[in-house]
Design a protein around this motif. Structure first.
Motif, PDB file in Angstrom:
ATOM      1  N   ARG A 100       0.833  -1.193   0.000  1.00 34.91           N
ATOM      2  CA  ARG A 100       0.000   0.000   0.000  1.00 34.91           C
ATOM      3  C   ARG A 100       0.872   1.247   0.000  1.00 34.91           C
ATOM      4  NH1 ARG A 100      -3.464  -1.635   5.126  1.00 34.91           N
ATOM      5  NH2 ARG A 100      -1.759  -3.121   5.346  1.00 34.91           N
ATOM      6  N   GLY A 101       0.271   2.387  -0.280  1.00 38.00           N
ATOM      7  CA  GLY A 101       1.020   3.636  -0.279  1.00 38.00           C
ATOM      8  C   GLY A 101       2.080   3.650  -1.362  1.00 38.00           C
ATOM      9  N   ALA A 102       3.293   4.040  -0.980  1.00 39.19           N
ATOM     10  CA  ALA A 102       4.388   4.148  -1.948  1.00 39.19           C
ATOM     11  C   ALA A 102       5.155   2.837  -2.108  1.00 39.19           C
ATOM     12  CB  ALA A 102       5.351   5.255  -1.502  1.00 39.19           C
ATOM     13  N   SER A 103       4.771   1.809  -1.385  1.00 39.73           N
ATOM     14  CA  SER A 103       5.520   0.548  -1.407  1.00 39.73           C
ATOM     15  C   SER A 103       5.091  -0.354  -2.553  1.00 39.73           C
ATOM     16  CB  SER A 103       5.325  -0.203  -0.081  1.00 39.73           C
ATOM     17  OG  SER A 103       5.773   0.554   1.010  1.00 39.73           O
ATOM     18  N   GLY A 104       6.016  -1.203  -2.987  1.00 42.39           N
ATOM     19  CA  GLY A 104       5.692  -2.298  -3.886  1.00 42.39           C
ATOM     20  C   GLY A 104       5.710  -1.995  -5.361  1.00 42.39           C
ATOM     21  N   TRP A 105       5.848  -0.714  -5.760  1.00 44.29           N
ATOM     22  CA  TRP A 105       5.870  -0.399  -7.189  1.00 44.29           C
ATOM     23  C   TRP A 105       7.168  -0.890  -7.802  1.00 44.29           C
ATOM     24  CZ3 TRP A 105       1.401   1.012  -9.094  1.00 44.29           C
ATOM     25  CH2 TRP A 105       0.485   1.676  -8.257  1.00 44.29           C
ATOM     26  N   ALA A 106       7.097  -1.536  -8.960  1.00 44.92           N
ATOM     27  CA  ALA A 106       8.300  -2.063  -9.607  1.00 44.92           C
ATOM     28  C   ALA A 106       8.062  -2.262 -11.088  1.00 44.92           C
ATOM     29  CB  ALA A 106       8.712  -3.392  -8.975  1.00 44.92           C
ATOM     30  N   HIS A 107       9.140  -2.158 -11.872  1.00 47.04           N
ATOM     31  CA  HIS A 107       9.082  -2.492 -13.290  1.00 47.04           C
ATOM     32  C   HIS A 107       9.105  -4.009 -13.438  1.00 47.04           C
ATOM     33  CE1 HIS A 107      11.244   1.523 -13.443  1.00 47.04           C
ATOM     34  NE2 HIS A 107      10.131   1.745 -14.121  1.00 47.04           N
ATOM     35  N   SER A 154      10.224 -18.353  -5.243  1.00 47.87           N
ATOM     36  CA  SER A 154       9.405 -17.384  -4.520  1.00 47.87           C
ATOM     37  C   SER A 154       9.411 -15.998  -5.151  1.00 47.87           C
ATOM     38  CB  SER A 154       9.860 -17.289  -3.061  1.00 47.87           C
ATOM     39  OG  SER A 154      11.201 -16.821  -2.979  1.00 47.87           O
ATOM     40  N   ARG A 155      10.556 -15.552  -5.680  1.00 49.66           N
ATOM     41  CA  ARG A 155      10.608 -14.197  -6.225  1.00 49.66           C
ATOM     42  C   ARG A 155       9.768 -14.037  -7.479  1.00 49.66           C
ATOM     43  NH1 ARG A 155      11.738 -13.524  -1.926  1.00 49.66           N
ATOM     44  NH2 ARG A 155      13.675 -12.771  -0.972  1.00 49.66           N
ATOM     45  N   TRP A 156       9.428 -15.137  -8.134  1.00 51.67           N
ATOM     46  CA  TRP A 156       8.581 -15.061  -9.317  1.00 51.67           C
ATOM     47  C   TRP A 156       7.098 -14.934  -8.962  1.00 51.67           C
ATOM     48  CZ3 TRP A 156      10.669 -14.391 -13.996  1.00 51.67           C
ATOM     49  CH2 TRP A 156      11.990 -14.805 -14.213  1.00 51.67           C
ATOM     50  N   ILE A 157       6.727 -15.357  -7.763  1.00 54.64           N
ATOM     51  CA  ILE A 157       5.301 -15.428  -7.443  1.00 54.64           C
ATOM     52  C   ILE A 157       4.906 -14.674  -6.178  1.00 54.64           C
ATOM     53  CG2 ILE A 157       4.964 -17.625  -8.635  1.00 54.64           C
ATOM     54  CD1 ILE A 157       5.256 -19.075  -6.014  1.00 54.64           C
ATOM     55  N   VAL A 158       5.891 -14.253  -5.354  1.00 59.13           N
ATOM     56  CA  VAL A 158       5.598 -13.605  -4.080  1.00 59.13           C
ATOM     57  C   VAL A 158       6.356 -12.284  -3.990  1.00 59.13           C
ATOM     58  CG1 VAL A 158       5.799 -13.783  -1.569  1.00 59.13           C
ATOM     59  CG2 VAL A 158       5.188 -15.795  -2.906  1.00 59.13           C
ATOM     60  N   CYS A 159       5.676 -11.237  -3.554  1.00 55.25           N
ATOM     61  CA  CYS A 159       6.299  -9.925  -3.367  1.00 55.25           C
ATOM     62  C   CYS A 159       7.271  -9.976  -2.193  1.00 55.25           C
ATOM     63  CB  CYS A 159       5.228  -8.874  -3.117  1.00 55.25           C
ATOM     64  SG  CYS A 159       5.886  -7.248  -2.677  1.00 55.25           S
ATOM     65  N   VAL A 160       8.495  -9.515  -2.414  1.00 51.25           N
ATOM     66  CA  VAL A 160       9.510  -9.536  -1.360  1.00 51.25           C
ATOM     67  C   VAL A 160       9.193  -8.521  -0.268  1.00 51.25           C
ATOM     68  CG1 VAL A 160      11.007  -7.852  -2.481  1.00 51.25           C
ATOM     69  CG2 VAL A 160      12.004  -9.561  -0.963  1.00 51.25           C
ATOM     70  N   THR A 194      -0.898 -11.074  -8.057  1.00 51.29           N
ATOM     71  CA  THR A 194      -2.189 -11.402  -8.652  1.00 51.29           C
ATOM     72  C   THR A 194      -2.351 -10.627  -9.952  1.00 51.29           C
ATOM     73  OG1 THR A 194      -3.290  -9.620  -7.417  1.00 51.29           O
ATOM     74  CG2 THR A 194      -3.252 -11.804  -6.396  1.00 51.29           C
ATOM     75  N   GLY A 195      -3.412 -10.958 -10.666  1.00 48.55           N
ATOM     76  CA  GLY A 195      -3.794 -10.193 -11.839  1.00 48.55           C
ATOM     77  C   GLY A 195      -2.794 -10.254 -12.975  1.00 48.55           C
ATOM     78  N   ALA A 196      -2.744  -9.162 -13.744  1.00 53.14           N
ATOM     79  CA  ALA A 196      -1.928  -9.115 -14.948  1.00 53.14           C
ATOM     80  C   ALA A 196      -0.445  -9.243 -14.640  1.00 53.14           C
ATOM     81  CB  ALA A 196      -2.207  -7.815 -15.705  1.00 53.14           C
TER      82      ALA A 196
END
Length: 298
Positions: A47-54, A78-84, A91-93
């Motif tokens: 949430r917020g500013a966290s988690g955004w990535a190319h 894990s890095r392919w399917i779970v957010c570090v 999920t999703g696209a």
């Protein structure tokens, strides 16, 4: 297969609107790698500013960490399917895009490559959920050809792949087909000492049996799935909460309403803390709890 992937992306939940100041937490820039025009995205619980990535940065990070040793697994997916950052599954696209990138990276590897087989079956599972059954079955068949049936080296990969295939069939409402797959591999699963593989199997078998109105058969599998998931992933992980979500309806269908409500309340508290009150998974469990309370109100 590429066309099936594109259709699955189209059917997935729309991407979250990207704030003007959002930056990739990996490269710390808004612009894509090498000055690309792609903006960051996210498909997790941040949430917020966290988690955004190319997507390109996530692929590079996942590929770099894949072969770090992980107890009980041949390689670290894990890095392919779970957010570090938040520890929740993509999920999703974005989820489908990462699975597509992994498939592309290893599709020219040797047919018996465990990384290639896992990439095939993971992508196949998501395509099956999005009703791209023909493409999914082709990928599953190709993945199974690469796993030497009966070879101890590939036994856990085979069992995990078939369990995921059953899960995809279940998600596509093909319950008898899912149970056929699970029943066929059960004798081999009972010989497995891999807790991760067994946790995945017992959870899937419990939900499939419950969906087929075989509640008494589902109960021991539902209980075992929670124990194994807690042992493998910890009490607050997404996998353990999913196992608890599978157990709660079994409690309710068995007339154990107080235990079902307590389980739903535990999951609701955990998901509210981890994902926030407005996340889709949080809303789903809240709705399930409310429905159960209405139905059991005297």
């Amino acid at each position: 297969i590429e066309m099936a992937i594109e259709r699955a992306v189209t059917k997935s939940p729309k991407r979250e609107d990207v704030p003007d100041d959002a930056a990739c937490y990996i490269c710390m820039d808004r612009e894509g790698p090498d000055g690309g025009v792609a903006v960051p995205s996210r498909g997790c619980a941040c949430r917020g500013a966290s988690g955004w990535a190319h997507a390109e940065c996530l692929v590079e990070m996942a590929a770099r960490n894949e072969w770090m040793p992980v107890e009980g697994r041949n390689h670290n997916l894990s890095r392919w399917i779970v957010c570090v950052t938040c520890g929740q599954h993509y999920t999703g696209a974005l989820e489908i895009e990462l699975l597509r990138r992994r498939w592309r990276l290893c599709r020219d590897d040797a047919e018996t490559s465990s990384a290639r087989c896992a990439a095939l079956t993971n992508l196949a599972g998501r395509l099956m959920v999005h009703e791209e059954s023909d493409a999914a079955e082709r990928l599953y068949a190709e993945g199974r050809r690469g796993m030497a049936d009966g070879d101890p080296l590939y036994e856990e990969d085979v069992l995990s792949s078939e369990t995921r295939r059953a899960g995809a069939l279940y998600a596509a409402c093909r319950i008898p087909d899912a149970l056929e797959v699970l029943t066929r591999i059960r004798p081999r699963m009972e010989l497995s000492d891999n807790a991760w593989t067994r946790a995945e199997y017992t959870k899937m078998r419990s939900v499939a049996l419950a969906a087929a109105d075989r509640v008494e058969e589902a109960r021991p599998f539902a209980e075992e799935a929670v124990v194994l998931s807690t042992q493998c992933y910890g009490p607050q992980s997404g996998d353990t909460l999913e196992a608890m979500s599978a157990r709660a309806p079994v409690f309710a269908l068995s007339g154990r309403f107080d235990e079902a409500k307590a389980t739903f309340r535990h999951i609701l508290a955990a998901r509210t803390h981890l994902l926030g009150p407005d996340h889709e998974l949080t809303r789903d469990v809240r709705d399930s709890l409310r429905l159960l309370e209405v139905r059991t109100r005297t």
